[in-house]
Design an enzyme around this catalytic site. Sequence first.
Site, PDB file in Angstrom:
ATOM      1  N   CYS A  43       0.859  -1.187   0.000  1.00 41.61           N
ATOM      2  CA  CYS A  43       0.000   0.000   0.000  1.00 41.61           C
ATOM      3  C   CYS A  43       0.890   1.230   0.000  1.00 41.61           C
ATOM      4  O   CYS A  43       1.744   1.378   0.886  1.00 41.61           O
ATOM      5  CB  CYS A  43      -0.858  -0.031   1.261  1.00 41.61           C
ATOM      6  N   CYS A  96      -1.127   3.854  -6.387  1.00 44.13           N
ATOM      7  CA  CYS A  96      -1.955   3.199  -5.377  1.00 44.13           C
ATOM      8  C   CYS A  96      -2.116   1.766  -5.881  1.00 44.13           C
ATOM      9  O   CYS A  96      -2.381   1.560  -7.075  1.00 44.13           O
ATOM     10  CB  CYS A  96      -3.306   3.891  -5.275  1.00 44.13           C
TER      11      CYS A  96
HETATM   12  N1  DGL Z   1      -4.066   0.443  -1.938  1.00 44.69           N
HETATM   13  C1  DGL Z   1      -3.617   1.486  -1.111  1.00 44.69           C
HETATM   14  C2  DGL Z   1      -2.533   2.320  -1.706  1.00 44.69           C
HETATM   15  O1  DGL Z   1      -1.701   1.788  -2.403  1.00 44.69           O
HETATM   16  C3  DGL Z   1      -4.620   2.181  -0.230  1.00 44.69           C
HETATM   17  C4  DGL Z   1      -5.882   2.622  -0.845  1.00 44.69           C
HETATM   18  C5  DGL Z   1      -6.816   3.201   0.214  1.00 44.69           C
HETATM   19  O2  DGL Z   1      -7.293   2.436   1.045  1.00 44.69           O
HETATM   20  O3  DGL Z   1      -7.013   4.408   0.210  1.00 44.69           O
HETATM   21  O4  DGL Z   1      -2.423   3.485  -1.487  1.00 44.69           O
END
Ligand code: DGL
Length: 259
Positions: A72, A183
């Site tokens: 993430c 993301c």
């Molecule tokens: N998938 C995550 C990222 O790479 C987080 C997305 C979220 O929950 O806002 O930032």
Amino acid sequence: MTTILLYDSGMGGLTIYDAVRHHFPNARYLYCLDNAFFPYSEKSTSLLIERAEKIVGTLAEQFSIDMVVVACNTASTVVLPALRAKFAFPVVGTVPAIKPAAKLSQTKVIGLLATKGTVERDYVTDLIDKYAPNCVVEKIGSTALVEIAEQKQQTGKVDWERLTHEIKPWQKITALDTVILGCTHFPLLKAELQQCLPQVKFFVDPAEGIANRVASLLSDVDDEKGENLAFCTQRPNDFLDKQGVLKEWGFRRLIQLEV
Ligand code: DGL
């Protein structure tokens, strides 16, 4: 048995897991979706650090972990120092691939598509200053796109109207030739993004780079293969559907984790 733990707010981190498992099909994978706090996008840095320490700490008490991958960007831009200070195993983070994007771009107009939190972090500003000083870097910080990607993963349906609305500011930037998928949810929407932004030649997904980083730190993977397990931090209404999706990704069971 070599055990790799990955976590994210939701299903996005599976895009990183997918690249890592191709390198190490014999590792045992634990995947935690912190659905109690989904989406991470606009959550405070202190909350993200608290969640990281709790998730990793709780699973490290139950399993012998060889490596953690924070799958993430939103969390990685803030939690890595705290995790590295607390745990002895290596911790790999996922941060926007600014450097490869700046190299790939021919027009030197690149787009950073990430969550609201990520686009504002000093960590990311520093990466841009360091690796893309010769580029114009356009930014879109979006929570809606995270929700659209999560919904697509769950139901197969895409909310086109909402997606187009989020991307609209870039549709008129004809020189934009490279977009950083900053993301881990966004590679799940790559086909749709490509359709909305036909001028973009390169969508930069960090997954392969993260898998290479994991490979550089984990030379010796045991041949003994344990069962892959998925965890959630709150029982969702669609528990069985989520478990079904995770089974398709190779996780035997979905278990509710008390954190
Ligand atoms: N998938 C995550 C990222 O790479 C987080 C997305 C979220 O929950 O806002 O930032």
